[in-house]
Design an enzyme around this catalytic site. Structure first.
Site, PDB file in Angstrom:
ATOM      1  CB  SER A   1      -0.892   0.015   1.258  1.00 37.13           C
ATOM      2  OG  SER A   1      -1.505   1.272   1.431  1.00 37.13           O
TER       3      SER A   1
ATOM      4  CE1 TYR B   1      -3.903  -1.822   5.471  1.00 35.13           C
ATOM      5  CE2 TYR B   1      -3.047   0.250   4.613  1.00 35.13           C
ATOM      6  CZ  TYR B   1      -3.686  -0.959   4.408  1.00 35.13           C
ATOM      7  OH  TYR B   1      -4.096  -1.306   3.150  1.00 35.13           O
TER       8      TYR B   1
END
Length: 289
Positions: A157, A170
């Site tokens: 990501s 994350y």
């Protein structure tokens, strides 16, 4: 050509054509889009997901739309034994090892600062987002190396380098996937096995719904996905094309490119600006995905 196209040379080998592919998290979102696009390119797909019903739905879509062979399997990528079983099943289904492995399974998490997150959330998210990819690479890389061909695509990501506040778990998980992919690409250089790491920003998936994200952050993330997110089909197609051309990094959106360049050109200013925004924005406006 994109900003990062020159990172690796263009080889032109169509690895994603007629591939025998394993895709984790194939029951929805980017994983399902990868599976369908591989089938469209003449490939066979083993669709793995922690939700077997969703994986079965993907298989049904492939068979109905493309008339291609496809298989489904339950797999919790955070468990090494499950991924080992997935590799065994792939060898039986494909009558040999896969030629393409896509480590896509992941979860969203965010909305709390470091110190308030709690170890349960760290262990849960790292187990899936990071250890899931570690398991996939550690188990499948030797098979591909021995075959002297194929590819691995890891889904990270833009969060892996953006380092936004409130997203520590994350961020860390996706930064780990990026580092693992870079290391693996170097180790497999010259082996005939390519490595690509996908680093998108917002994609229209169910990651917010299925994750552990604060309600205010989830609402904002949903809005951003709705208005700025790319369709998963577009992301999958772009990534597979990039993999065919030997690219290591895939940043499908312009905002990801902008953050990538800004942080590397002005690292101190970038971090300072994030800190200012984190203090100024009301809590309900901070992104947690």
């Amino acid at each position: 050509m994109g900003i990062l196209d020159s990172v690796l040379p263009v080889f032109g080998e169509r690895r994603t054509r007629n591939a025998k592919a394993v895709v984790t998290g194939a029951g929805s979102g980017i994983g399902r889009a990868f599976a369908l696009e591989i089938a469209a390119r003449g490939g066979e797909v083993l669709c793995a997901d922690i939700d077997k019903d969703r994986a079965d739905e993907t298989v049904a879509l492939i068979e109905r739309t493309y008339g291609r062979s496809a298989y489904s399997m339950f797999c919790d990528v955070s468990r090494r034994a499950d991924v080992e079983a997935l590799a065994d099943h792939a060898e039986l289904a494909f009558d040999g090892p896969p030629t393409l492995v896509i480590n896509n399974a992941g979860v969203g998490i965010g909305g709390k600062p470091v110190g308030d997150i709690g170890f349960d959330d760290w262990e849960w998210a790292l187990g899936i987002n990071l250890w899931g990819v570690v398991h996939g690479c550690e188990i499948f890389a030797p098979q591909l190396r021995a075959a002297g061909r194929g590819g691995i695509i890891n889904v990270a990501s833009a969060a892996g380098f953006a380092a936004a506040p409130g997203m520590a778990v994350y961020n860390v998980s996706k930064a780990g996937v990026m580092s693992l992919s870079e290391t693996l690409a170097a180790e497999l250089s010259g082996s005939g096995v390519a490595v690509t790491v996908l680093c998108p920003t917002f994609v229209k998936t169910n990651v917010v719904r299925d994750g552990r994200i604060g309600s205010a952050s989830a609402r904002l993330a949903d809005e951003l996905m709705r208005w700025t997110g790319f369709a998963p089909e577009r992301v999958a197609r772009t990534t597979l094309d990039a993999h065919d051309h030997g690219r290591l990094y895939v940043l499908p959106q312009l905002d990801a490119h902008a953050v990538w360049l800004l942080k590397r050109q002005f690292p101190a200013l970038y971090t300072h600006a994030l800190g200012v925004l984190n203090r100024v924005l009301p809590q309900s406006e901070k992104i947690g995905v």
